[in-house]
Write an enzyme that holds these catalytic residues in place. Structure first.
Site, short mmCIF file in Angstrom:
data_model
loop_
_atom_site.label_atom_id
_atom_site.label_comp_id
_atom_site.label_asym_id
_atom_site.label_seq_id
_atom_site.Cartn_x
_atom_site.Cartn_y
_atom_site.Cartn_z
N SER A 181 23.22 24.98 -33.29
CA SER A 181 22.12 25.46 -34.13
C SER A 181 21.98 26.98 -34.17
O SER A 181 20.90 27.49 -34.45
CB SER A 181 20.78 24.84 -33.70
OG SER A 181 20.84 23.43 -33.78
N GLY A 221 23.67 28.84 -36.31
CA GLY A 221 23.96 29.29 -37.66
C GLY A 221 25.42 29.60 -37.94
O GLY A 221 25.74 30.30 -38.90
N GLU A 238 34.36 25.02 -36.50
CA GLU A 238 34.58 24.11 -35.36
C GLU A 238 35.83 24.52 -34.57
O GLU A 238 36.65 23.68 -34.15
CB GLU A 238 34.69 22.66 -35.84
CG GLU A 238 33.49 22.16 -36.61
CD GLU A 238 32.21 22.04 -35.79
OE1 GLU A 238 32.30 22.11 -34.54
OE2 GLU A 238 31.14 21.89 -36.37
N GLN A 261 36.27 25.46 -31.65
CA GLN A 261 36.40 25.00 -30.25
C GLN A 261 37.40 23.87 -30.12
O GLN A 261 37.98 23.67 -29.05
CB GLN A 261 35.04 24.57 -29.69
CG GLN A 261 34.47 23.28 -30.25
CD GLN A 261 33.62 23.49 -31.49
OE1 GLN A 261 33.60 24.59 -32.06
NE2 GLN A 261 32.90 22.46 -31.90
N CYS A 319 11.86 26.22 -24.77
CA CYS A 319 10.98 27.35 -24.44
C CYS A 319 11.07 28.55 -25.38
O CYS A 319 10.25 29.46 -25.30
CB CYS A 319 11.26 27.83 -23.02
SG CYS A 319 12.87 28.63 -22.80
N CYS A 349 18.40 27.17 -22.81
CA CYS A 349 18.62 28.24 -21.84
C CYS A 349 19.16 27.62 -20.55
O CYS A 349 19.16 26.40 -20.40
CB CYS A 349 17.33 29.01 -21.58
SG CYS A 349 16.05 28.03 -20.76
#
EC number: 2.7.1.21
Length: 199
Positions: free
Chosen positions: A12, A14, A94, A96, A154, A188
């Site tokens: 997410s 972008g 993509e 990876q 968070c 995180c």
């Protein structure tokens, strides 16, 4: 001189919107591009680059045994012979999921043809191991940039991808499990290890 770029970020962040924007900008200037994506990603159909906000377009699916250098050489030669001009850029989503040989072929496209290659993808998997494609892009890319997003819990900077099943964290399993917002949260470091706990 052209360069091999690697732009990485958590889920997410972008990445797909950015690659579609780059493709549009090149084509708006009348320049030819090769838009490619992993053949493993079948969420919107094999050979489709699709963002979560609904933008999508067809792309060339990359298979495990595909030689990217040979493919781009043939594509570029064909277009030059037809008077369409040289490829201006190769864009890979993509990234990876690329194999080491794919990354080396991308470097050869840059070095031999002077065509920039821009690869977009995740850096680490849900267990915080590097993907094969990401590891090799971190080694061989001329330019590396992080794309930022916020933690699902968070709002701090997300640097990891938490796999979930019905909202519960999953820390074991196969490295590759294709999925979107229902399967992965950008998080995180704290919330990777303490999902849902407020601090």
């Amino acid at each position: 001189m052209s360069q091999l770029f690697f732009r990485y970020g958590a889920m997410s962040s972008g990445k797909t919107i950015e690659i579609l924007k780059v493709a549009h900008n090149y084509e708006a200037q009348g320049r030819k591009i090769a838009l490619m994506t992993s053949g493993l990603d079948n969420r919107s159909g094999v050979g489709t680059v699709a963002s979560r906000i609904g933008l999508h377009r067809k792309a060339i699916p990359i298979t495990e045994d595909m030689n990217l250098f040979t493919y781009i050489k043939k594509m570029n030669s064909h277009d030059l012979a037809d008077g369409k001009g040289k490829l201006a850029c190769v864009l890979i989503d993509e990234a990876q999921f690329l194999k080491r040989h794919h990354v080396l072929e991308c470097a050869k496209i840059v070095d031999d043809f002077n065509i920039p290659v821009m690869a977009f993808g995740l850096k680490n998997d849900f267990q915080n191991h590097l993907f094969e494609g990401s590891e090799n892009l971190l080694i061989f890319a001329d330019k590396i940039e992080e794309m930022k997003t916020i933690c699902h819990y968070c709002g701090h900077k997300a640097i990891m991808n938490l796999r979930v099943n019905n909202g519960k964290p999953v820390y074991e399993g196969e490295q590759v499990q294709i999925g979107g917002d229902e399967s992965y949260y950008p998080v995180c470091r704290y919330h990777y290890f303490h999902p849902g706990i407020q601090r």
